[in-house]
Each structure stands twice: as structure tokens, then as C-alpha cells.
Design an enzyme around this catalytic site. Structure first.
Site, PDB file in Angstrom:
ATOM      1  CB  SER A  81      -0.909   0.016   1.233  1.00 41.83           C
ATOM      2  OG  SER A  81      -0.142   0.269   2.397  1.00 41.83           O
ATOM      3  CG  ASP A 124      -4.199  -1.945  -1.499  1.00 41.01           C
ATOM      4  OD1 ASP A 124      -5.177  -1.915  -2.274  1.00 41.01           O
ATOM      5  OD2 ASP A 124      -4.319  -1.959  -0.253  1.00 41.01           O
ATOM      6  CG  HIS A 125      -6.196   1.836  -1.005  1.00 38.22           C
ATOM      7  ND1 HIS A 125      -7.306   2.594  -1.337  1.00 38.22           N
ATOM      8  CD2 HIS A 125      -6.672   0.726  -0.402  1.00 38.22           C
ATOM      9  CE1 HIS A 125      -8.389   1.963  -0.949  1.00 38.22           C
ATOM     10  NE2 HIS A 125      -8.042   0.824  -0.388  1.00 38.22           N
ATOM     11  CG  ASP A 170      -8.290   5.317  -3.570  1.00 38.73           C
ATOM     12  OD1 ASP A 170      -9.310   5.841  -4.070  1.00 38.73           O
ATOM     13  OD2 ASP A 170      -8.178   5.063  -2.364  1.00 38.73           O
ATOM     14  CD  GLU A 192     -11.870   2.843  -3.113  1.00 35.76           C
ATOM     15  OE1 GLU A 192     -11.520   3.780  -2.396  1.00 35.76           O
ATOM     16  OE2 GLU A 192     -12.014   1.683  -2.698  1.00 35.76           O
ATOM     17  CG  HIS A 242     -10.758  -2.417  -0.852  1.00 41.99           C
ATOM     18  ND1 HIS A 242      -9.800  -1.431  -0.928  1.00 41.99           N
ATOM     19  CD2 HIS A 242     -10.717  -3.047  -2.054  1.00 41.99           C
ATOM     20  CE1 HIS A 242      -9.216  -1.456  -2.114  1.00 41.99           C
ATOM     21  NE2 HIS A 242      -9.765  -2.440  -2.816  1.00 41.99           N
ATOM     22  N   GLY A 243     -11.501  -4.129   3.101  1.00 40.23           N
ATOM     23  CA  GLY A 243     -11.947  -4.191   4.486  1.00 40.23           C
ATOM     24  C   GLY A 243     -12.429  -5.561   4.907  1.00 40.23           C
ATOM     25  CG  ASN A 259      -7.989  -5.995  -1.290  1.00 37.40           C
ATOM     26  OD1 ASN A 259      -7.960  -6.883  -2.136  1.00 37.40           O
ATOM     27  ND2 ASN A 259      -7.715  -4.737  -1.569  1.00 37.40           N
ATOM     28  CB  THR A 261      -6.894  -4.870  10.054  1.00 41.36           C
ATOM     29  OG1 THR A 261      -6.794  -3.601   9.392  1.00 41.36           O
ATOM     30  CG2 THR A 261      -6.964  -4.645  11.552  1.00 41.36           C
TER      31      THR A 261
END
Length: 275
Positions: free
Chosen positions: A47, A80-81, A102, A132, A202-203, A224, A227
Site C-alpha cells: 500500500s 494497493d491504494h 485510488d 473504486e 476491501h476491508g 483484500n 488488519t
């Protein structure tokens, strides 16, 4: 094994594709070991926040690419992102085969224009692009629990930008440490029917295993997760240091974290591929 593009990983995967975020070398080796234990492809994600942590993309990207080349299963390395086009261009120059650009914080028309431009540039170089819709701000915006992607808007966005995959809002939130996200499974099915490209969730750290299976069955393809692995890593290291207060060699306690991540990756990939 030769480097694999994310499009190839998606095509080779029997169901859902696990895409796990790398923070340091131990994450990369643990994620690949977890995939090898199950014999399925996997995605290593780097990321923009990870790049800031290391101070540059090149060291962590080259390390992840080296781990991917040495793997016995197909491994794709993905940016990523990324909000900075210069970072996208650097990633492509270093050999990453896919990026998530992003531009979701921009107004819709600016998002479309910027994403279409980056996608055209990447496609000319054989690089796969994820994007996104919506506005993202930390845990809020498009990936807040109440946010939802409208199928007709998503279809229009894909048509206008030419992206290869789309992250959609269906009930998840970034950085969740509890597994109690409630997904809109019917919406996932509607989005799958409306879009010609793979859907990205995501998340996913906050999604219970059974719900992840249902999400894949209903049309989610790239999942994805970040955490949840960080939580496992930190918990294992904390336990090791509690048990052995005299330890000073980082290899001993960091290995505990690495092994915990490997176990979680194998478990999560088994969930995604059993859907």
C-alpha cells in the site's frame, strides 16, 4: 516460479483470491508460505501507507518480487491504494504487474478522467488496474458500513474508465479488528451481474468466515485482508515477549508473528477456495 500477473492469479484461482497486505519482509514470506501450504495462488499487496513507512517503494517492492519469484505457487505483487500517479509509474518500472489507482476522493468526473488516463497508460504496458467509486477517508466514505455501490453507476464507471477490476461498497469498513461486518449479499450478486470485471472486497478483515464464503459465492473475486494479519502478528509477538521477558534476539519473537500470519493465511485461503 516466474512472476505471475494478478489477472492470471484470478483466472487460476478456483474461487476467491486472497490479497494480503505486506508491511515488512516477514509478512511477504509468511503470506507465501501460507499459500504454499494449501497450494493456491495469492496476491502480495503493497500500500501507499507501507511505502511511506519504508520511506520508498523500491526496497519493499523488490523484496516482495523476490519472494514471489521463489514461490512454488503463483504469486502476484500488487500496488494497493495508490493516489499518486508517480508512484504507479514507479511500481510499473520496478516490475509490479498490477496497481490499484485510488482517485475516489476526487469529484466523480475528475475520478473518471484521472482513472481512465492511468488505466490507458498501464494497459499500454500490460499492467492490470483496479479502482473504486466514491469517497474514501480512513474508515469512512465508500467503505463505511452504510455505504453502498449502485450497480448502474458502477457499470458506467467501468465502461468510462476501462479498469480491469472494481472495489465496491457492500458493508465492509477498513481497519476492523472485530469480525462483525454485515454484507449486502444480494447487492454483491447484482453488481456481479451488472459488471464485466472482477469485484474486489476491501476491508475484509471484519468479515466472518461464513460470510466471506457467501460473498465469494455471490460474486466477489479478490478479497483484500490486512488488519486481521497484523492483529495475529502482533498478538503472537506480544505473547512471546510475555513468556520470555529475557529475549533480545528479534528473530525469535518475530518468527512467532510470522508463523501466526502463515497459519491465518492458510486458513483464510481455505475459506475463500471452499466457497
Amino acid at each position: 516460479m516466474p512472476l505471475t500477473g494478478i489477472g492470471d492469479v484470478i483466472r487460476q484461482s478456483p474461487a476467491g483470491v486472497g490479497a494480503f497486505n505486506v508491511i515488512q519482509l516477514e509478512h511477504a514470506t509468511a503470506i507465501v508460505a501460507g499459500a504454499e501450504a494449501l497450494g493456491v495462488p495469492v496476491v502480495l499487496q503493497i500500500s501507499e501507507n507501507c511505502v511511506r513507512y519504508h520511506g520508498a517503494l523500491e526496497p519493499v517492492a523488490l523484496a516482495a518480487l523476490a519472494v514471489a519469484r521463489a514461490a512454488t505457487v503463483p504469486v502476484a505483487v500488487h500496488l494497493d491504494h495508490a493516489t499518486d500517479r508517480a508512484l504507479v509509474e514507479e511500481a510499473v518500472a520496478l516490475g509490479l504487474g498490477s496497481v490499484m489507482f485510488d482517485a475516489s476522493a476526487l469529484p466523480d468526473e475528475e475520478n473518471v478522467a484521472a482513472t481512465a488516463e492511468v488505466t490507458a497508460w498501464c494497459r499500454a504496458r500490460g499492467v492490470w488496474v483496479e479502482a473504486e467509486l466514491g469517497e474514501v477517508g480512513g474508515k469512512d466514505g465508500v467503505h463505511a458500513p452504510g455505504a453502498r455501490t449502485k450497480p448502474h453507476e458502477a457499470a458506467d464507471y467501468v465502461a468510462r474508465t476501462g479498469v480491469d477490476a472494481l472495489a465496491v461498497a457492500v458493508g465492509t469498513s477498513h481497519a476492523m479488528t472485530t469480525k462483525d461486518a454485515v454484507l449486502d449479499l444480494a447487492l454483491i450478486a447484482e453488481l456481479r451481474a451488472a459488471l464485466p470485471v472482477p469485484l474486489v472486497l476491501h476491508g475484509s478483515s471484519g468479515v466472518p468466515d461464513d460470510t466471506l464464503r457467501e460473498a465469494v459465492r455471490n460474486g466477489m473475486k479478490k478479497i483484500n485482508i490486512a488488519t486481521h494479519l497484523n492483529k495475529a502478528f502482533t498478538g503472537a509477538v506480544r505473547d512471546h515477549l510475555t513468556r520470555d521477558a529475557a529475549v533480545v534476539d528479534p528473530r525469535k519473537y518475530v518468527k512467532s508473528g510470522r508463523d501466526a500470519v502463515t497459519r491465518e493465511v492458510t486458513h483464510l485461503l481455505s475459506v475463500l477456495t471452499s466457497s
